[in-house]
Design an enzyme around this catalytic site. Structure first.
Site, PDB file in Angstrom:
ATOM      1  N   ASP A  77      14.868   2.056   9.159  1.00 38.28           N
ATOM      2  CA  ASP A  77      16.011   1.831  10.042  1.00 38.28           C
ATOM      3  C   ASP A  77      17.291   1.575   9.251  1.00 38.28           C
ATOM      4  O   ASP A  77      18.381   1.926   9.691  1.00 38.28           O
ATOM      5  CB  ASP A  77      15.723   0.656  10.981  1.00 38.28           C
ATOM      6  CG  ASP A  77      14.773   1.038  12.115  1.00 38.28           C
ATOM      7  OD1 ASP A  77      14.432   2.240  12.215  1.00 38.28           O
ATOM      8  OD2 ASP A  77      14.377   0.146  12.882  1.00 38.28           O
ATOM      9  N   ASN A 150      23.850  -1.481  15.327  1.00 40.07           N
ATOM     10  CA  ASN A 150      22.923  -2.564  15.654  1.00 40.07           C
ATOM     11  C   ASN A 150      23.641  -3.838  16.076  1.00 40.07           C
ATOM     12  O   ASN A 150      23.500  -4.291  17.212  1.00 40.07           O
ATOM     13  CB  ASN A 150      22.028  -2.880  14.454  1.00 40.07           C
ATOM     14  CG  ASN A 150      20.642  -2.260  14.557  1.00 40.07           C
ATOM     15  OD1 ASN A 150      20.366  -1.511  15.488  1.00 40.07           O
ATOM     16  ND2 ASN A 150      19.787  -2.571  13.608  1.00 40.07           N
ATOM     17  N   THR A 191      16.300  -5.459  18.943  1.00 43.43           N
ATOM     18  CA  THR A 191      14.984  -5.671  18.333  1.00 43.43           C
ATOM     19  C   THR A 191      15.100  -5.898  16.823  1.00 43.43           C
ATOM     20  O   THR A 191      14.096  -5.852  16.118  1.00 43.43           O
ATOM     21  CB  THR A 191      14.062  -4.463  18.595  1.00 43.43           C
ATOM     22  OG1 THR A 191      14.753  -3.260  18.264  1.00 43.43           O
ATOM     23  CG2 THR A 191      13.636  -4.425  20.054  1.00 43.43           C
ATOM     24  N   SER A 194      19.038  -9.833  15.932  1.00 44.57           N
ATOM     25  CA  SER A 194      19.189 -10.608  17.160  1.00 44.57           C
ATOM     26  C   SER A 194      17.856 -11.168  17.652  1.00 44.57           C
ATOM     27  O   SER A 194      17.760 -12.336  18.037  1.00 44.57           O
ATOM     28  CB  SER A 194      19.828  -9.736  18.251  1.00 44.57           C
ATOM     29  OG  SER A 194      19.894 -10.425  19.481  1.00 44.57           O
TER      30      SER A 194
END
Length: 295
Positions: A77, A150, A191, A194
Site C-alpha cells: 500500500d 489515505n 483501515t 486511523s
C-alpha cells in the site's frame, strides 16, 4: 476488447529483492501485447543495477513526468500511495499488485498478474474513484505533494509533550484536542493509521472524513465523522514550538503558528479493481473481520 496500443507506467518497491520473478512476469505479459512500458527511474535503477535484470522499457521517467493509460504499482500500500501522489490529477487508473502481505489498495496478488493484464485488454475490470484530502499551509498548498489519499496526521515532534490542536469545521469551533496528534482520514485510509488509533472503518465511496485523536489526554474524546465537503482548519500549540504534518506518511515540519486548512481535493484517484471484487470480502480476508477464532 481493445486493439489499441496501451501505455503502462510502472512504480515499484525498491526494498523487495526477492520479488523479481513477479516483476519479470508482468513485463513479459506487457511485452507480449506490445504495450509501451514506462518505468519510474528509481525502480529502474533498482531492477538493473541491484537486481541485474534485463529490463528494456520504452522509456524511463522521473517523478510525475509521464503520461499513460494505466499505472501499475508493484509493492504494498505504501508503494500505491506514492504512485497515487505522482499521478495526482492526471486521472490515470492505478492497478495495485501486492508484493507483500497486507494490502487494501494493492490487492491484486502476484499470481494474478497474467489474468489481470488479460482482463484490462478485454475491458473486464471496474474502476473505483477515491476522494483525497488537499492541505494548505497559511493559505497556500503544502510544498511538494499537497494531497493525501489515505490520511493527514498532525503529530508531536520526537519526545515532546502533548500538543494542543484547535479544530474548526466550516468556521465553527469543534474542540481543542490535547493529544499526541490527530488523524484526518478518508474512507480509503480508514483501515490504515486511523484504524490503529481507534478510528472507524468507513466503506469507500462514502462521502465523509473522520477525525481521530492520537493518545488523547481526555477520556471523553471520541472519533467524529464529518461530510467531506467541509473545510477543516487546524492550529497547533506545542512546547517545542513546532510539529509534524504527515500526508500518507510523508512528513513536513511546521511552526506552531502555522494554520492548516484541509478540504476535499479537486480530483479523485481512480483505482482498478477486478470485476466482481467486493469490499467486504477484502475486509474479511485482509483483516479476518468478524472471524471466530473458536471455530
Amino acid at each position: 476488447m481493445t486493439s489499441q496500443k496501451l501505455r503502462f507506467a510502472i512504480f515499484g518497491n525498491t526494498y523487495q529483492p526477492k520479488k523479481s520473478v513477479s516483476i519479470m512476469k508482468i513485463l513479459a505479459c506487457l511485452s507480449e501485447r506490445k504495450a509501451d512500458v514506462l518505468i519510474e527511474s528509481n525502480f529502474y535503477d533498482f531492477l538493473v543495477h541491484h537486481q541485474h535484470l534485463d529490463v528494456r522499457p520504452t522509456t524511463v521517467f522521473e517523478g510525475n513526468d509521464f503520461e499513460a493509460d494505466f499505472v501499475i504499482s508493484m509493492g504494498g500500500d505504501g508503494t500505491f500511495l506514492r504512485a497515487a501522489s505522482m499521478v495526482g490529477d492526471k486521472q490515470i487508473p492505478i492497478l495495485g499488485v501486492n508484493m507483500g502481505r497486507l494490502g487494501f489498495l494493492a490487492d491484486i496478488s502476484a499470481g494474478e498478474i497474467e489474468h489481470i493484464v488479460k482482463a484490462i485488454y478485454e475491458g473486464d475490470y471496474s474502476i473505483e474513484t477515491r476522494a483525497a484530502i488537499a492541505v494548505e499551509v497559511d493559505g497556500t498548498p503544502l510544498e511538494g505533494y499537497s494531497c493525501a489519499l489515505n490520511d493527514v496526521a498532525i503529530l508531536k515532534r520526537d519526545n515532546a509533550s502533548m500538543i494542543s490542536i484547535r479544530v474548526t469545521v466550516n468556521g465553527d469551533y469543534l474542540t481543542t484536542y490535547q493529544a499526541d496528534g490527530l488523524v484526518v482520514s478518508t474512507p480509503t485510509g480508514s483501515t490504515a493509521y486511523s484504524l490503529s488509533v481507534g478510528g472507524p472503518i468507513i466503506v469507500p465511496g462514502t462521502s465523509v472524513f473522520s477525525i481521530t485523536a492520537v493518545a488523547p489526554h481526555s477520556l471523553n474524546i471520541r472519533p467524529i465523522v464529518i461530510p467531506d465537503n467541509a473545510e477543516i482548519s487546524l492550529t497547533v500549540e506545542s512546547r517545542s514550538h513546532n510539529f509534524l504534518v504527515a500526508l500518507d506518511g510523508r512528513s513536513e515540519n511546521c511552526r506552531e503558528d502555522t494554520r492548516l486548512t484541509l478540504r476535499k481535493a479537486p480530483y479523485k484517484v481512480k483505482v482498478v479493481k477486478r470485476t466482481g471484487q467486493k469490499y467486504f470480502h477484502t475486509l474479511r480476508e485482509k483483516m479476518m473481520w468478524g472471524a471466530d477464532q473458536r471455530a
